[in-house]
Design a protein around this motif. Structure first.
Motif, PDB file in Angstrom:
ATOM      1  N   ASN A   1       0.896  -1.300   0.093  1.00  0.00           N
ATOM      2  CA  ASN A   1       0.238   0.097  -0.141  1.00  0.00           C
ATOM      3  C   ASN A   1       0.576   1.375  -0.359  1.00  0.00           C
ATOM      4  N   VAL A   2       0.995   2.017  -0.900  1.00  0.00           N
ATOM      5  CA  VAL A   2       1.804   3.258  -0.986  1.00  0.00           C
ATOM      6  C   VAL A   2       0.555   4.531  -0.755  1.00  0.00           C
ATOM      7  N   HIS A   3       1.088   5.177   0.364  1.00  0.00           N
ATOM      8  CA  HIS A   3      -0.091   5.993   1.207  1.00  0.00           C
ATOM      9  C   HIS A   3       0.809   7.690   0.421  1.00  0.00           C
TER      10      HIS A   3
ATOM     11  N   PHE B   1      -1.511   9.668  -2.486  1.00  0.00           N
ATOM     12  CA  PHE B   1      -2.480  10.196  -2.790  1.00  0.00           C
ATOM     13  C   PHE B   1      -3.451  10.015  -1.927  1.00  0.00           C
ATOM     14  N   GLY B   2      -2.538  11.294  -1.437  1.00  0.00           N
ATOM     15  CA  GLY B   2      -3.517  11.846  -0.833  1.00  0.00           C
ATOM     16  C   GLY B   2      -4.764  11.719   0.321  1.00  0.00           C
ATOM     17  N   ASN B   3      -5.784  11.605  -0.129  1.00  0.00           N
ATOM     18  CA  ASN B   3      -6.965  11.070   0.309  1.00  0.00           C
ATOM     19  C   ASN B   3      -6.984   9.531   0.216  1.00  0.00           C
ATOM     20  N   TYR B   4      -6.840   9.043  -0.638  1.00  0.00           N
ATOM     21  CA  TYR B   4      -6.354   7.372  -1.147  1.00  0.00           C
ATOM     22  C   TYR B   4      -5.536   6.805  -0.836  1.00  0.00           C
ATOM     23  N   SER B   5      -5.008   5.594  -1.201  1.00  0.00           N
ATOM     24  CA  SER B   5      -4.047   5.169  -0.860  1.00  0.00           C
ATOM     25  C   SER B   5      -3.729   4.208  -2.513  1.00  0.00           C
ATOM     26  N   GLY B   6      -2.528   4.106  -2.584  1.00  0.00           N
ATOM     27  CA  GLY B   6      -2.266   3.515  -3.598  1.00  0.00           C
ATOM     28  C   GLY B   6      -2.465   1.772  -3.803  1.00  0.00           C
TER      29      GLY B   6
ATOM     30  N   TYR C   1      -1.141   2.609 -10.501  1.00  0.00           N
ATOM     31  CA  TYR C   1      -1.488   2.043  -8.988  1.00  0.00           C
ATOM     32  C   TYR C   1      -2.687   2.106  -8.974  1.00  0.00           C
ATOM     33  N   PHE C   2      -3.716   1.227  -8.535  1.00  0.00           N
ATOM     34  CA  PHE C   2      -4.870   0.818  -7.726  1.00  0.00           C
ATOM     35  C   PHE C   2      -5.357   1.838  -6.880  1.00  0.00           C
ATOM     36  N   ILE C   3      -6.051   1.964  -6.745  1.00  0.00           N
ATOM     37  CA  ILE C   3      -6.408   3.328  -5.983  1.00  0.00           C
ATOM     38  C   ILE C   3      -7.905   3.658  -5.152  1.00  0.00           C
ATOM     39  N   VAL C   4      -7.452   3.538  -3.715  1.00  0.00           N
ATOM     40  CA  VAL C   4      -8.583   2.597  -2.715  1.00  0.00           C
ATOM     41  C   VAL C   4      -8.690   3.781  -1.831  1.00  0.00           C
ATOM     42  N   PRO C   5      -9.924   3.715  -0.871  1.00  0.00           N
ATOM     43  CA  PRO C   5      -9.984   4.145   0.284  1.00  0.00           C
ATOM     44  C   PRO C   5      -8.779   4.622   1.001  1.00  0.00           C
ATOM     45  N   LYS C   6      -8.829   5.028   1.511  1.00  0.00           N
ATOM     46  CA  LYS C   6      -7.327   6.034   1.996  1.00  0.00           C
ATOM     47  C   LYS C   6      -7.527   4.432   3.798  1.00  0.00           C
ATOM     48  N   ILE C   7      -6.540   3.979   3.513  1.00  0.00           N
ATOM     49  CA  ILE C   7      -6.055   2.715   4.606  1.00  0.00           C
ATOM     50  C   ILE C   7      -5.518   3.174   6.261  1.00  0.00           C
TER      51      ILE C   7
ATOM     52  N   ASP D   1      -3.377   0.626   8.800  1.00  0.00           N
ATOM     53  CA  ASP D   1      -2.619  -0.545   7.834  1.00  0.00           C
ATOM     54  C   ASP D   1      -1.598  -1.246   8.484  1.00  0.00           C
TER      55      ASP D   1
ATOM     56  N   SER E   1       0.304  -3.054   6.188  1.00  0.00           N
ATOM     57  CA  SER E   1       1.037  -3.823   5.218  1.00  0.00           C
ATOM     58  C   SER E   1       1.866  -4.773   5.442  1.00  0.00           C
TER      59      SER E   1
END
Lengths: 489, 102
Positions: free
Chosen positions: A133-135, A137-142, B89-95, B98, B100
């Motif tokens: 998971n990459v953080h 992207f602002g309010n989203y995660s990649g 990247y797949f973009i998803v609601p903020k985790i 985490d 991970s």
């Protein structure tokens, strides 16, 4: 009131196996590629995609188990562990629950006082890794799934380590072992090896034993971080106990992350209700049965283990613990050393050549010593020439470097570079005479002034070597010089 | 005797599964899950004392793949059905929590 405490640490280690492909699909295992370019329906977790087990991953797991003195399961299976993060989109991780591939072993570590300590291994099981998971992207995660489905061996030790240094030693020994076996590159920076210590204290106060709550420490990406984080946790838990008196209860394990910048552990989360992973057998994968024959084939791939080699270098060759440890840091170094000694090189001399020049060059060129192109035969000759005084130790380093470039014979290189020391007594005697004649004061000091004799002698030796353009054998020069001085009236 | 799946257990399973259920769904699932468990429990009339647990229903073992890389999907193919994507990247609601890394 007197207070005594014992540090109790167990380790969970995730080792990324160095297979060419992922655990359950044929995607290439590769580090540092553009996101989501090493993925397929299986490792993305598409409904209906079916996993097929990578045989090499099972063999690497068994090989590691053998090196850790474990029992190898003859029947093992795959289980689903519920998991709810987008870096593993199928919502479960394929792992092994009740029938791990190996269990009940031990790891030997060499303590600083020279004694060997056994760290028991509870189990080591195979499982797949999650993606990343990459953080950013602002309010989203990649989410990047290149890493998902990478084969991991999760090794769990018993809580047998009782100091920060012991934990570091165990971690380093494990790294050496998996590298020797070739089952992992074990690069901590790249996350090939992830150590998660479980730490608590048994505190004795007023004749009563109190156990502090267990904490798990994460984000450790160097051996130094492992040692420091545990030292920090020990103090933090001690403080906490003295302040709150909190002791261990079922399910009050919490997770701390190591903050390398501030050199402290930071609370990440308290474990909610006891984890309920709801394991069940994965119907997509059939069991693995390990036959005698297959097990024997894997056993044949075992090699002599680093600690055994290290002890052999000390016992058989009289090397120091330190030198033996440096030589066994990487498998290739010890192999080259062993071979050069078998070719007649003096162990201590070969060791010095390798550790002082070889490893430095290998490090500069980001390779291993065996890839420098120096054969064990040539290394043995170089050691012999140095021992016999044909070349100086300084010249040996120069010749070593040239050997890595040309792959040439050390004697020829020494000749070509004019590095053979003059051992012609006649020639040296002539130079000595010249120097004695030119430095009356130093001669007098060397002979008659005990306070200045040593310095004067050093000066005269230096003068002779200078006159020989650095080619006179220093041992021989001082021998001739001493004889000549003694014969003076 | 059959196990009753009460609303407390449904709520707990919902939390574990990251599901948000309405009041009516909780009632509905309590009844349905109780029925399912009751049905499965019929198997308890059998004596399985001497029977080895089954790891898999097929009499098959050791199905392996050799460690040889196969072509992967392209990044475009991989992301083709993603509701949202950026920079590959797949973009998803903020985790938030985490976890991970397995």
């Amino acid at each position: 009131m007197s207070l005594d405490y014992k540090i109790i640490v167990g380790l969970e280690i995730h080792v990324q196996l160095a297979t060419k492909t992922k655990m359950f699909c044929g995607c290439e295992l590769a580090y540092g590629h553009a996101p989501n370019t090493r993925v397929c329906p299986v490792c993305i977790g598409m409904p209906g995609a079916l996993p097929v087990l990578n045989k090499a991953a099972v063999e690497f797991g068994i090989l590691t188990g053998l090196a850790l003195n474990c029992d190898i399961a003859r029947f093992t299976k795959w289980d689903r562990k519920s998991y709810y993060y987008p870096d593993l989109p199928k919502n479960y991780q394929i792992s092994q629950y009740d029938l791990p591939i190996t269990e009940n072993g031990y790891l030997d570590i060499l303590l600083d006082d020279g004694t060997t300590k056994k760290i028991r291994i509870r189990r080591a099981h195979l499982e797949e890794d999650a993606g990343k998971n990459v953080h950013t992207f602002g309010n989203y995660s990649g989410v990047d799934l290149n890493r998902s489905c990478t084969p991991l061996l999760e090794i769990v030790t018993e809580p047998d380590m009782n100091s920060p240094a012991e934990v570091r030693l165990a971690a380093q020994e494990l790294q050496r072992i998996v590298r020797y076996l070739g089952v992992s590159e074990a690069d901590m920076q790249k996350g090939h090896m992830r150590f998660e210590p479980n730490v608590n204290l048994h505190i004795t106060r007023g004749g009563q034993v109190f156990k502090t709550p267990i904490t798990e420490v994460k984000n450790l990406n160097s051996f130094r971080a492992i040692e420091r984080s545990i030292a920090y946790e020990v103090n933090r838990q001690l403080d906490e106990f003295l302040t709150t008196g909190k002791t261990m209860q079922m399910g009050n394990k919490s997770t701390y992350g190591w903050d390398d910048v501030n050199q402290q552990t930071v609370l990440q989360r308290e474990k909610e209700e006891a984890h309920d992973y709801r394991y069940f057998p994965d119907p997509d994968l059939v069991p693995v049965v390990v036959s005698d024959q297959w097990l024997e084939e894997i056993k044949a791939r075992l090699c002599e283990l680093p600690l055994a080699i290290q002890k052999r270098f000390v016992g058989d060759y009289g090397l120091s613990d330190y030198d033996a440890q440096v030589l066994t840091g990487e498998k290739a170094t010890g192999v080259l050393f062993d071979a050069a000694v078998r070719c007649g090189g003096d162990p201590k001399r070969v060791c010095n050549l390798l550790t002082q020049t070889g490893l430095k060059l290998a490090n500069e060129r980001q390779t291993t010593v065996d890839a420098l192109g120096v054969s064990p035969e040539h290394l043995a000759v170089l050691a012999k020439m140095t021992d016999e005084g044909q070349i100086s130790a300084t010249s040996a380093a120069v010749i070593f470097e040239e050997m890595t470039r040309s792959g040439g014979d050390p004697a020829q290189i020494a000749e070509a570079k004019n590095l053979i020391q003059k051992s012609d007594t006649g020639e040296i005697e002539a130079l000595v005479e010249q120097v004695l004649a030119e430095n009356a004061q130093a001669v007098q000091d060397a002979k008659d002034n005990p306070k200045k004799a040593k310095k004067a002698l050093g000066f005269l030796t230096g003068q002779v070597i200078q006159k020989s353009k650095g080619q006179a054998n220093p041992k021989l020069v001082s021998q001739v010089l001493n004889q000549r001085l003694a014969s003076l009236p | 005797m059959s196990l009753q799946i009460d609303r407390k257990m449904v709520e707990r399973v919902a939390v574990l599964s990251r599901l948000e259920l309405s009041e009516s769904e909780i009632a509905q699932f309590s009844a349905q899950l109780s029925d399912i468990v009751g049905y499965i429990e019929k198997i308890n009339v059998l004596d399985t004392e001497q029977v080895e647990p089954l790891a898999h229903c097929l009499p098959v073992q050791n199905v392996f793949r050799e460690d040889v890389p196969q072509p992967s999907l392209s990044n475009e193919q991989a992301l083709a059905n993603a509701p949202d994507q950026t920079d590959g990247y797949f973009i998803v609601p903020k985790i938030l929590d985490d976890n991970s890394g397995a």
